[in-house]
Design an enzyme around this catalytic site. Structure first.
Site, PDB file in Angstrom:
ATOM      1  N   GLU A  67      14.301 -25.593  11.587  1.00  0.00           N
ATOM      2  CA  GLU A  67      15.549 -24.829  11.491  1.00  0.00           C
ATOM      3  C   GLU A  67      16.195 -24.598  12.850  1.00  0.00           C
ATOM      4  O   GLU A  67      16.890 -23.603  13.052  1.00  0.00           O
ATOM      5  CB  GLU A  67      15.301 -23.501  10.774  1.00  0.00           C
ATOM      6  N   GLU A 123      12.291 -27.234   2.590  1.00  0.00           N
ATOM      7  CA  GLU A 123      11.325 -26.223   2.186  1.00  0.00           C
ATOM      8  C   GLU A 123      11.898 -25.348   1.099  1.00  0.00           C
ATOM      9  O   GLU A 123      13.063 -24.970   1.112  1.00  0.00           O
ATOM     10  CB  GLU A 123      10.872 -25.366   3.377  1.00  0.00           C
TER      11      GLU A 123
END
Length: 913
Positions: free
Chosen positions: A466, A555
């Site tokens: 991220e 995810e």
């Protein structure tokens, strides 16, 4: 004793002590005053590999941090100071070298820096958790007796503090160092008090002759639709002697045929003269293979592995060094789909639908072992996963991890040590420039690539989770990990000859580098926070087109309540209290868990305002066992819906049958001659039972997909469903039904390893000849291949009987014998009857294995773990049968007891004792 060339791992005999409690210097410890464990000694048995905290837990100096609230009783490094977790580690070893032999002392991972003392001499291990250290200790070796080794390990420089509210990565200070970032706590783990300080990976000694082999690099290139392959190998050779070394370098490629019989595919010898004190890079001439066995991911084919051995022999000396590696011929390609924007993968030219799990570490205290790695990775393979993502806040996984991913066909997405919460995001806002020492980060990254690049399971490198690494690091990684020309385009036909390139010019060259987990084909591709969700969902939501609008979700998560036995084993009695269910104003329910569950990151089964409580669909739970059993039902539905919502299927014949709680089948339908293109989803027909006259409020749906030729099963799926707007409360009185079962068990024993086959039959109704497909469960066989690590071809469809998962252990010229000895005198067949007079579905049956103790205390965990099941938590309609396979190891002297439980079988029934 004089030792042969090769490596010896130093993984036993270590002791440790807190540095502030040791008044001696490293020189004294390794000369005149070697330490020992005693009643008044600060020294204790140490865990290596492992962390300081692992050693303290082993010796009961601190409680188990994963039990109850005990982690709160352990002093955090933010409060204690770094000296509190600065520890000495000590061991001894014997090694007598002959003339022209050299000895290296190797540390594959230390967190975070260390001072090494050997026989009174000091050497330093510089900072960085993810770097290897190799020390030439030839000149300081004691060849006449024990060598005394002491290592003083220092924690990370910036261990940080944990804010009262917790959060992702605490106060983010840990991100200033090149180390694991999860250790300040996350939304899935509590803070690790020592920040993983310790000798966390393998320690070894390596004996070589004058020339040492360093970091070989293996690359395969394919032509003519994968019928021709060339293996290229490059190696660094270091001459540590004071004279020119006449060096004969050999490369040998073998494949295991059966047992200890190996076929030599290639043997090539080259001569080099290496100047004194010089390190040279050498690339072997290409080795040609015609139609080699290919390495395939789990579910696409067998995991063929060749053994590559490189040996250096010196004139007048003999063997100087040797290196070997299991290597798989395979090519991974990746691109971004123009329609969805999602990243696509192809292996050996074939598209692969990625199904995988996110992975941090196998153990929060870094007690890493080959056995634990094999167990966990085999679980992934058993779940039909084909990829593991090693998350950026964790570790660069170890060669043993990759070895078993090679064996079981699990592709690996490996991230470097950047994560958004600690590198540019979060509360407080973290430092966007990554670690303080960018050169150290890049050194660790390059060293990690060299360590792992020869594993076929390694699929791609990713800059971070991220977040993108700082520009200078990101640009350096892009340059270092650029693709070789052959891997930049797909080459077909025989018009182009093999690419001529110097492998030494590439750090890897065979795998793509993606700058971050939400960029370039992952999530929205632009780095916006678009992964997840991470909480309870309505099962049908996963099938909606708008549930996740991007092509590749890096995810996603949901609930994860364990079984009641695990709660009792990891929590005191006050942690056995189930949540309170409080109804809020809008009609939703808010779950209020006990403080221990909250501390260990419990995720509720409801989300007020969005999702009604999924546990209460089965009625209000009465106690821990009832709550956990219903939680398993919800878990099962959540993750099945998640995977089915994303997956595609290939079908040829499908039966569908509905069963009610009275044991009748009001709906049965056979769909003939279905033909579905590969990697596509096609609507077959509507299951009309819910629209029929007087449907039951809750019912079971059994779907079976058959091969038309022989009726062997490709897929069996069992669902419990309720009418729109309804619930599962009618299942509650169904628990009182007594459904008769017959269990026929056969057991095979080899040492402490048990393998069992249990044929489970629902005998509440005789098989119906008109619906024979429903009763029979003859699954397609997976053929066992005895080559290159006992791999098997998951696509083989040659027999009707049950497949044998076996044990796929990798190794150097090794295969596992499948010969077992019966536990009784030539007959291990046992029959167990579970009596009952009702007709119906045997619902949510599951096995567990326990130590057959006559006496045990309440809350004592008697389970034998781990256990591998071919299936578990399954259901059988009247007349149906299923063959289940279990494999497990038992401690010496322990007799196992296999027990069956289920929705209709709350008390449990002994199947094997």
């Amino acid at each position: 004793m004089v030792v042969a060339v090769g490596k010896r791992v130093l993984d036993s005999g270590w002791i440790a002590a807190r540095s502030t409690e040791v008044k001696l210097t490293g020189i004294q410890l390794t000369t005149t005053n070697p330490p020992s464990v005693g009643p008044k000694s600060p020294w204790m048995e140490a865990v290596v590999p492992g962390s300081v905290l692992a050693t303290l837990v082993k010796n009961k100096v601190v409680p188990d941090p994963f039990y109850g609230l005990e982690n709160e009783a352990i002093l955090d490094i933010a409060d204690s100071g770094r000296d509190y977790y600065t520890y000495w580690f000590f061991t001894t070893f014997d090694c007598k070298l002959s003339a022209n032999q050299f000895l290296d002392l190797n540390f594959r991972g230390v967190n975070y820096s260390a001072e090494v003392y050997l026989n009174g001499h000091q050497k330093l291990l510089p900072k960085g958790m993810f770097r290897r250290h190799s020390l030439d200790v030839t000149s300081i070796l004691n060849s006449e007796g024990s060598n005394l080794l002491a290592v003083l390990v220092h924690p990370p420089d910036h261990p940080g503090k944990i804010p009262p509210e917790g959060g992702q990565g605490g106060d983010h200070e840990i991100g200033k160092d090149v180390t694991t970032q999860y250790v300040e706590g996350w939304d899935w783990i509590c803070p690790i008090r020592d920040r993983n300080t310790g000798i966390w990976d393998e320690v070894s000694i390596l004996v070589t002759g004058p020339v040492k082999i360093i970091d070989p690099h293996l690359v395969s290139t394919f032509y003519d639709n994968y019928t021709r392959v060339y293996l290229e190998a490059a190696v660094e050779l270091e001459n540590r002697s004071s004279t020119v070394a006449g060096c004969t370098v050999n490369i040998q490629v073998t494949t295991e045929l059966e047992g200890d019989v190996c076929l030599v595919e290639h043997l090539q010898t080259q001569y080099l003269a290496i100047a004194a004190g010089k390190c040279v890079k050498y690339t072997f001439p290409q080795l040609f293979f015609y139609k080699p066995n290919l390495w395939w991911p789990n579910g696409m084919g067998k995991q063929a592995l060749y053994n590559v051995t490189i040996t250096a022999n010196i004139e007048g000396h003999g063997e100087s060094d040797t290196w070997n590696q299991l290597f798989g011929f395979r090519k991974i390609e990746s691109s971004i789909d123009k329609n969805t924007g999602g990243r696509l993968f192809r292996v050996n030219g074939k598209p692969i639908f990625i199904r995988g799990g996110n992975w941090i570490v196998s153990d929060g205290l870094l007690r890493l072992s080959r056995k634990r790695y094999e167990t966990d990775i085999k679980f992934h393979a058993d779940m039909n996963f084909n990829m593991i993502r090693c998350w950026g806040g964790g570790v660069a996984e170890r060669p043993d991890f990759y070895h078993y991913c090679d064996i079981y066909g699990i592709l690996v997405w490996q991230e470097f040590w950047i994560t958004g919460d600690v590198d540019g995001r979060g509360v407080p806002v973290s430092n966007p420039n990554g670690p303080l020492d960018h050169d150290l980060f890049l050194f660790c990254a390059r060293d990690t690539v060299k360590l792992l690049r020869n594993h076929p399971s390694l699929a791609l490198w990713v800059g971070g989770n991220e977040q993108v690494p700082p520009p200078d690091i990101n640009n350096a990684l892009k340059k270092d990990l650029q693709l070789m020309p052959h891997f930049q385009t797909v080459i077909e036909g025989d018009k182009k000859l093999p690419v001529s390139t110097a492998l030494c010019d590439y750090l890897d060259g065979t795998r793509i580098y993606i700058q971050g987990s939400m960029w370039d084909g992952f999530a929205d591709g632009q780095g916006n926070f678009t992964d997840g969700p991470y909480e309870i969902q309505y099962p049908e939501s996963f099938f909606k087109d708008d549930f996740y609008k991007y092509g590749f979700n890096p995810e996603v998560g949901s609930v994860g309540m364990p079984v009641a036995a695990t709660i009792r084993a990891t929590m005191p009695i006050e942690g056995w209290q189930i949540p309170l269910f409080n109804k809020v104003a809008d009609g939703y329910v808010e779950e209020v868990p006990n403080p221990i569950w909250t501390y260990h990151k419990y995720i509720p089964y409801s989300k007020p305002g969005k999702v009604h409580d999924q546990i209460l669909l089965y009625s209000l739970p009465t106690d821990l066992d009832d709550f956990c059993l219903k939680a398993q039902l919800v878990n099962y539905i959540q993750y099945r819906a998640l995977l089915e919502g994303y997956s595609s299927h290939m079908w040829s014949k499908y039966t569908a049958s509905v069963w009610d709680l009275e044991g009748t089948s009001p709906y049965y339908k056979v769909y003939e001659d279905l033909s579905i293109p590969s990697k596509k989803t096609t609507r077959v027909a509507e299951m009309k039972y819910p629209k029929c006259k007087n449907p039951k409020p809750a019912y079971f749906l059994l779907l079976k997909l058959y091969n038309k030729s022989d009726y062997s099963i490709l897929s069996r799926n069992f669902y419990w469903l309720h009418l729109p707007g309804g619930d599962y409360k009618s299942l509650e009185p169904f628990r009182k039904k007594k459904i008769p079962l017959k269990l026929t068990t056969q057991t095979f024993i080899s040492g402490t390893t048990y393998e069992m086959e249990v044929l489970v039959q629902n005998r509440s109704k005789k098989p119906d000849p008109s619906r024979h497909l429903t009763d029979q469960n003859n699954f397609i066989t997976k053929i066992q291949h005895k080559a290159a690590g006992d791999d098997y071809d998951a696509n083989s469809e040659l027999q009707q009987n049950e497949h044998d998962d076996g044990t796929r252990k990798g190794g150097f010229f090794r295969s596992l014998s499948r010969i077992f000895f019966s536990e009784t005198d030539g007959n291990s067949m046992r029959v167990c009857e579970v009596n009952g007079s009702d007709i119906g579905v045997a619902f949510f049956i599951h096995f567990s294995v326990h130590a057959a103790n006559a006496k045990y205390q309440e809350g004592e965990d008697t389970r034998i773990l781990p256990v591998h099941y071919s299936d578990n938590y399954f259901s059988l309609v009247p007349g149906e049968q299923m063959r289940i396979k279990l494999s497990f190891e038992v401690p010496p002297g322990v007799t196992p007891r296999v027990t069956l439980h289920g929705w209709n079988y709350p008390g449990g029934h002994a199947v094997h004792h």
